[in-house]
Motif scaffolding. Structure first.
Motif, PDB file in Angstrom:
ATOM      1  N   TRP A   7     -19.349  37.080 -26.165  1.00 27.29           N
ATOM      2  CA  TRP A   7     -18.881  36.274 -27.302  1.00 27.29           C
ATOM      3  C   TRP A   7     -19.961  36.167 -28.379  1.00 27.29           C
ATOM      4  O   TRP A   7     -19.684  36.320 -29.571  1.00 27.29           O
ATOM      5  N   ASN A   8     -21.194  35.911 -27.945  1.00 30.04           N
ATOM      6  CA  ASN A   8     -22.307  35.791 -28.899  1.00 30.04           C
ATOM      7  C   ASN A   8     -22.481  37.064 -29.727  1.00 30.04           C
ATOM      8  O   ASN A   8     -22.696  37.009 -30.944  1.00 30.04           O
ATOM      9  N   SER A   9     -22.388  38.199 -29.057  1.00 32.85           N
ATOM     10  CA  SER A   9     -22.563  39.493 -29.733  1.00 32.85           C
ATOM     11  C   SER A   9     -21.497  39.695 -30.803  1.00 32.85           C
ATOM     12  O   SER A   9     -21.792  40.153 -31.916  1.00 32.85           O
ATOM     13  N   MET A  10     -20.272  39.340 -30.480  1.00 30.68           N
ATOM     14  CA  MET A  10     -19.164  39.528 -31.421  1.00 30.68           C
ATOM     15  C   MET A  10     -19.279  38.550 -32.594  1.00 30.68           C
ATOM     16  O   MET A  10     -19.078  38.935 -33.758  1.00 30.68           O
ATOM     17  N   LYS A  39     -27.401  28.065 -26.136  1.00 29.56           N
ATOM     18  CA  LYS A  39     -28.268  27.744 -27.274  1.00 29.56           C
ATOM     19  C   LYS A  39     -28.103  28.798 -28.367  1.00 29.56           C
ATOM     20  O   LYS A  39     -27.992  28.471 -29.559  1.00 29.56           O
ATOM     21  N   VAL A  40     -28.066  30.052 -27.965  1.00 29.32           N
ATOM     22  CA  VAL A  40     -27.928  31.166 -28.923  1.00 29.32           C
ATOM     23  C   VAL A  40     -26.598  31.074 -29.665  1.00 29.32           C
ATOM     24  O   VAL A  40     -26.545  31.299 -30.879  1.00 29.32           O
ATOM     25  N   THR A  41     -25.523  30.719 -28.952  1.00 31.24           N
ATOM     26  CA  THR A  41     -24.204  30.571 -29.587  1.00 31.24           C
ATOM     27  C   THR A  41     -24.284  29.578 -30.742  1.00 31.24           C
ATOM     28  O   THR A  41     -23.805  29.852 -31.857  1.00 31.24           O
ATOM     29  N   LYS A  67     -23.185  16.924 -27.204  1.00 31.08           N
ATOM     30  CA  LYS A  67     -22.476  16.874 -25.917  1.00 31.08           C
ATOM     31  C   LYS A  67     -23.075  17.867 -24.914  1.00 31.08           C
ATOM     32  O   LYS A  67     -23.078  17.619 -23.708  1.00 31.08           O
ATOM     33  N   SER A  68     -23.558  18.985 -25.425  1.00 30.97           N
ATOM     34  CA  SER A  68     -24.112  20.028 -24.548  1.00 30.97           C
ATOM     35  C   SER A  68     -25.550  19.745 -24.130  1.00 30.97           C
ATOM     36  O   SER A  68     -26.111  20.487 -23.321  1.00 30.97           O
ATOM     37  N   VAL A  74     -35.926  23.015 -30.302  1.00 36.24           N
ATOM     38  CA  VAL A  74     -36.515  23.186 -31.638  1.00 36.24           C
ATOM     39  C   VAL A  74     -35.763  24.221 -32.473  1.00 36.24           C
ATOM     40  O   VAL A  74     -35.589  24.042 -33.687  1.00 36.24           O
ATOM     41  N   PHE A  75     -35.272  25.278 -31.842  1.00 33.37           N
ATOM     42  CA  PHE A  75     -34.554  26.322 -32.587  1.00 33.37           C
ATOM     43  C   PHE A  75     -33.180  25.839 -33.042  1.00 33.37           C
ATOM     44  O   PHE A  75     -32.747  26.141 -34.158  1.00 33.37           O
TER      45      PHE A  75
END
Length: 216
Positions: A7-10, A39-41, A67-68, A74-75
């Protein structure tokens, strides 16, 4: 079956190709499929909100981040500061920045740039001073943003001080920093300094020439 990396890649692919709206739509589909964002998402999808100046979507994603349990990262916080600032909500950007338990150079840059882009040049300069006091080393992005603030305020003396910092940090030959220095000197009415800077540049691009021509 797709995992979060797929999903992140798309989502990232849509953003890289200028389709922020499709990236947000895909993020919503991901949530409907009960795939837990990483986190990346959140960093990627906040970039989509930033590109679209989609403040309301950004606020909803901020709520999802809380919520997560990822708000202290920091990012993620830097991405939130950037999203709020570039969406014109400097107050929320300040709130997120002030609550950061730790900051890296990107965090400072996001806030300094946010102030500069929203017409708060003096606040940019104050924050740059705080950054120096905190022993955080500025990079080329910091200098480009703070020089824009000096230019908007026609603050020549502060601009000269920043130029000294640029030299001290070995970034005078960076073309983007060089152009920001040119722009600052031109907008402060100091064409002699602008010409000296222009002649010293090891590489000029179209923007360099445009700034100088407009100054004359």
């Amino acid at each position: 079956e797709r995992d979060v990396v797929s999903w992140n890649s798309m989502i990232a692919g849509y953003i890289q190709n200028g389709h922020g709206d499709k990236a947000l739509s895909l993020f919503r589909q991901m949530r409907c499929k009960f795939v837990k964002p990483s986190k990346v998402t959140f960093i990627i999808v906040l970039k989509a909100c930033t590109c679209l100046a989609a403040l309301e979507d950004g606020k909803q994603i901020h709520a999802d981040i809380i919520k997560s349990g990822l708000e202290s990262d920091v990012f993620v916080r830097t991405a939130l500061v950037d999203m709020y600032a570039k969406s014109g909500n400097i107050e929320h950007a300040c709130q997120v920045f002030d609550k950061m338990p730790e900051r890296d150079v990107a965090s400072w840059n996001a806030m300094i740039t946010g102030f500069a882009q929203n017409g708060h040049g003096e606040e940019s300069l104050k924050l740059f001073c705080q950054m120096q006091q905190g022993y955080m080393k500025p990079n080329h992005v910091t200098f480009v943003s703070i020089l824009k603030a000096c230019a908007s305020l026609t603050a020549l003396e502060q601009g000269k001080q920043v130029h000294a910092f640029v030299i001290k940090n070995g970034l005078e030959l960076d073309v983007f920093v060089g152009n920001a220095l040119l722009d600052m000197y031109v907008k402060c009415g100091s064409m002699d300094h602008a010409r000296q800077m222009f002649d010293k540049m090891s590489k000029q691009n179209v923007a360099s020439w445009t700034i100088m021509i407009a100054g004359y």
